[in-house]
Motif scaffolding. Structure first.
Motif, PDB file in Angstrom:
ATOM      1  N   TYR A 152       0.851  -1.191   0.000  1.00 45.25           N
ATOM      2  CA  TYR A 152       0.000   0.000   0.000  1.00 45.25           C
ATOM      3  C   TYR A 152       0.891   1.246   0.000  1.00 45.25           C
ATOM      4  N   GLU A 153       0.354   2.311  -0.603  1.00 45.99           N
ATOM      5  CA  GLU A 153       1.058   3.597  -0.676  1.00 45.99           C
ATOM      6  C   GLU A 153       0.183   4.645  -0.008  1.00 45.99           C
ATOM      7  N   TRP A 154       0.782   5.380   0.892  1.00 47.46           N
ATOM      8  CA  TRP A 154       0.031   6.299   1.760  1.00 47.46           C
ATOM      9  C   TRP A 154       0.490   7.728   1.496  1.00 47.46           C
ATOM     10  N   ASP A 155      -0.455   8.589   1.044  1.00 47.53           N
ATOM     11  CA  ASP A 155      -0.190  10.021   0.864  1.00 47.53           C
ATOM     12  C   ASP A 155      -0.735  10.737   2.094  1.00 47.53           C
ATOM     13  N   THR A 156       0.164  11.177   2.960  1.00 47.35           N
ATOM     14  CA  THR A 156      -0.273  11.764   4.229  1.00 47.35           C
ATOM     15  C   THR A 156      -0.915  13.132   4.057  1.00 47.35           C
ATOM     16  N   ARG A 157      -0.688  13.791   2.891  1.00 48.15           N
ATOM     17  CA  ARG A 157      -1.312  15.104   2.680  1.00 48.15           C
ATOM     18  C   ARG A 157      -2.814  14.970   2.490  1.00 48.15           C
ATOM     19  N   PHE A 217      -4.247   0.610  -1.943  1.00 42.86           N
ATOM     20  CA  PHE A 217      -4.000  -0.791  -1.623  1.00 42.86           C
ATOM     21  C   PHE A 217      -3.929  -1.575  -2.927  1.00 42.86           C
ATOM     22  N   ASP A 218      -2.891  -2.395  -3.087  1.00 44.69           N
ATOM     23  CA  ASP A 218      -2.844  -3.201  -4.297  1.00 44.69           C
ATOM     24  C   ASP A 218      -3.783  -4.398  -4.163  1.00 44.69           C
ATOM     25  N   ALA A 219      -3.929  -5.155  -5.268  1.00 45.81           N
ATOM     26  CA  ALA A 219      -4.917  -6.247  -5.289  1.00 45.81           C
ATOM     27  C   ALA A 219      -4.613  -7.305  -4.236  1.00 45.81           C
ATOM     28  N   ARG A 220      -3.328  -7.645  -4.041  1.00 49.72           N
ATOM     29  CA  ARG A 220      -2.974  -8.703  -3.094  1.00 49.72           C
ATOM     30  C   ARG A 220      -3.300  -8.299  -1.662  1.00 49.72           C
ATOM     31  N   TYR A 221      -3.254  -6.976  -1.387  1.00 47.47           N
ATOM     32  CA  TYR A 221      -3.598  -6.495  -0.052  1.00 47.47           C
ATOM     33  C   TYR A 221      -5.015  -6.935   0.309  1.00 47.47           C
ATOM     34  N   GLY A 241      -9.167 -12.131   1.911  1.00 42.75           N
ATOM     35  CA  GLY A 241     -10.434 -12.668   1.431  1.00 42.75           C
ATOM     36  C   GLY A 241     -11.331 -11.649   0.764  1.00 42.75           C
ATOM     37  N   TYR A 242     -10.883 -10.398   0.644  1.00 41.77           N
ATOM     38  CA  TYR A 242     -11.704  -9.365   0.012  1.00 41.77           C
ATOM     39  C   TYR A 242     -11.459  -9.343  -1.495  1.00 41.77           C
ATOM     40  N   GLU A 243     -12.440  -8.766  -2.205  1.00 41.01           N
ATOM     41  CA  GLU A 243     -12.239  -8.482  -3.617  1.00 41.01           C
ATOM     42  C   GLU A 243     -11.412  -7.201  -3.746  1.00 41.01           C
ATOM     43  N   PRO A 244     -10.614  -7.058  -4.815  1.00 40.05           N
ATOM     44  CA  PRO A 244      -9.841  -5.819  -4.992  1.00 40.05           C
ATOM     45  C   PRO A 244     -10.752  -4.590  -4.960  1.00 40.05           C
ATOM     46  N   ASN A 245     -10.324  -3.594  -4.187  1.00 41.99           N
ATOM     47  CA  ASN A 245     -11.046  -2.318  -4.044  1.00 41.99           C
ATOM     48  C   ASN A 245     -12.416  -2.496  -3.393  1.00 41.99           C
TER      49      ASN A 245
END
Length: 581
Positions: free
Chosen positions: A410-415, A421-425, A430-434
């Motif tokens: 995952y990539e986090w923009d703190t601003r 979150f990528d698909a594997r995340y 057990g979730y579907e992507p997004n």
């Protein structure tokens, strides 16, 4: 009575149309008046021409002089032209009448400056000017050399010497340079005042160049006889056209009208020194220019009209230009390499290259430009393809590594507090992507509350820049509502001016199996230690509690199976189950 009224009213119907025209005329007249008064002063210049024009040279001179005056900013100049007719007024009586005419004219109209053009008018102005032009400054344009010397004694006279002497000498020199085989040079001239003046200069130039033995004068011949003579010249001849305003019969000529026919009859090339002859059958020569004389005359006149003494304006020599006719060069087989270095060629038939030169240059430039652009694009595409291939290889390598490690990124923009979150995340839990939005609060909602109480301060410390590393383990709720163990690590790739993380890359690693194994080992240790100090039933109770903890069960118990294999004998409940009961 009715018809009378109609006749009276009929003109009135035109008023709507006549009124705008009248207004425009009034405005135009006012504008011209304002422009005239905007000048500091209005000066009148009288231009004198002595004899009948031999060609359009005088007309070109007058037009160029008016243009030069019109370009002046501070003084408005009005020109008046007077033709003296000296070719037919050679006795004293005729000239006295002309002097009287000019005296009366100047008495009626104020004149600020008088300009005598060419030798005849300049000589007349010098000889009789004091009788009709008292205290009026004068300019002699192209006077004879003797007159120029006499003019230097008069303080109210300026002069612009002719370039004809130099032009004639240069042209004769060019005759022998362009046609080195020339053995006979013929000088063509009339008998008018200007004709004889220029012929004298041509003969003097011939003597100075040492060509007088090869030169023959054709003076005053009637036009038909002149044409016949020029058609029968011996080989290796050349012709210098000097001036031809009047023949021995008293017939007057305009050169433009016959020069083309004269050239067509001649069996030798004709040279000249008047720029107005170019295009009428003359090969070329060192040419004087009416435009140049007019420009220098206007400059001298403006200086005199604004206060400069005429005696301070003595233009010794005007400029000449080497001009040649391409058609005559082709006719006489003269290569361009023989022409003087600083020459201009007119009437050259455009070649295929001349016609399409600009198109070819433009097309070539376009092809070169497109070729360069194609090369740049090709190199750029190759570079981008290599970079893309390299990135793809790296991405595939990373994907394989992450797939083996079961990691999500995952990539986090703190601003903006947005998280990608990528698909594997998603799929590792057990979730579907997004399936849920990429926001910090969505992540917090899926972390076990007991664990967030422990790792929440660590997250805040990392975001504040107080912690440089972040490596934690916590329970994360999957889609099936079961808890899985996650190891999360963060790496900062961009910071703000205060040193706080701005862009963070993180990983989620599924360590559930590892965590269960660790818990199982820990349970075994606990049971072993417990067994040393407790009874068998208490040990079984402890085992039941540990199994329940490892399996996340809600209810725990153990039982025995009867010998008939059909009945169960409940032995005990787990501690948590008993507490709930």
């Amino acid at each position: 009575m009715f018809s009378l009224i109609i006749r009276i009213l009929r003109p009135i119907r035109w008023l709507p149309f006549l009124l705008p025209v009248f207004i425009i005329l009034v405005l135009a007249t006012s504008c011209f008046a304002l422009l005239a008064f905007a000048k500091d002063d209005i000066k009148t210049v009288l231009i004198l021409h002595g004899v009948w024009a031999q060609d359009n040279w005088e007309g070109d001179f007058d037009a160029a002089l008016k243009r030069s005056f019109a370009m002046q900013q501070n003084v408005a100049v009005v020109t008046r032209t007077e033709y003296l007719g000296l070719e037919s007024s050679r006795d004293d009586s005729s000239r006295s009448q002309m002097v009287l005419h000019l005296k009366n004219k100047l008495g009626q109209h104020e004149v600020d400056l008088i300009v005598g053009v060419l030798p005849a008018a300049s000589n007349f102005l010098h000889q009789f000017g004091d009788e009709f032009a008292v205290d009026i400054p004068r300019i002699y344009v192209v006077p004879g050399s003797g007159l120029a010397k006499m003019a230097e004694e008069k303080p109210d006279v300026a002069y612009i010497r002719s370039a004809s002497t130099a032009a004639l000498k240069n042209t004769i020199t060019q005759v022998y340079e362009i046609l080195p085989e020339t053995k006979h040079l013929y000088l063509v001239a009339g008998i008018a005042l200007n004709d004889t003046a220029y012929l004298d200069r041509a003969k003097q130039a011939v003597i100075e160049l040492g060509k007088d033995a090869q030169t023959t004068d054709l003076v005053g011949l009637p036009l038909d006889k002149l044409m016949d003579t020029l058609a029968q010249l011996p080989p290796d001849s050349a012709i210098l056209f000097v001036s031809y305003e009047e023949d021995s019969n008293g017939d007057k000529y305009i050169v433009d009208k016959f020069m083309t026919s004269l050239s067509a009859k001649a069996n030798a090339p004709i040279f000249g020194f008047w720029d107005t002859l170019i295009g009428h059958g003359v090969l070329g020569g060192s040419m004087t220019s009416a435009e140049a004389y007019a420009s220098e005359t206007a400059s001298a006149a403006m200086r005199i009209l604004t206060g400069t003494a005429p005696s301070e304006i003595r233009v010794k020599d005007s400029s000449t230009t080497n001009l040649y006719d391409w058609r005559q060069m082709q006719r006489w087989g003269i290569p361009r390499s023989r022409l003087p270095q600083d020459h201009k060629v007119f009437f050259k038939a455009p070649s295929l290259w001349d016609d399409y030169k600009n198109h070819v240059i433009a097309a070539t430039a376009l092809i070169i430009f497109l070729s360069i652009m194609a090369l740049v694009l090709t190199l750029s595409l190759r570079s981008r393809k290599k970079a893309w291939q390299k990135a793809k290889t790296s991405e595939e390598r990373l994907d394989r590594a992450l797939a083996v490690n079961h990691d999500g990124i995952y990539e986090w923009d703190t601003r903006t507090n947005n998280i990608y979150f990528d698909a594997r995340y998603y799929t590792m839990a057990g979730y579907e992507p997004n399936e849920f939005p990429g926001r910090f609060d969505e992540w917090v909602a899926r972390v076990h509350p007991e664990d967030y109480a422990r790792i929440g301060p660590l997250v805040e410390g990392y975001l504040a820049g107080e912690l440089l590393t972040y490596d934690v383990e916590f329970r994360f709720r999957g889609k099936n509502s079961e808890w899985m163990w996650i190891r999360s690590r963060l790496k900062t790739f961009e910071r703000d001016e205060d040193g706080k993380p701005r862009r963070i890359i993180g990983t989620h690693t599924d360590i559930t199996s590892q965590k269960h194994y660790e818990l199982m080992l820990l349970s075994q240790v606990k049971i072993a230690e417990f067994a040393d100090k407790h009874s068998a039933l208490e040990v079984l109770q402890k085992v039941l509690d540990e199994v329940e903890l490892l399996t996340n069960s809600k209810v725990g118990f153990y039982h025995f199976v009867a010998d008939d294999q059909e009945h169960l004998s409940l032995q005990n409940w787990s501690t948590n189950t008993l507490d709930k009961m």
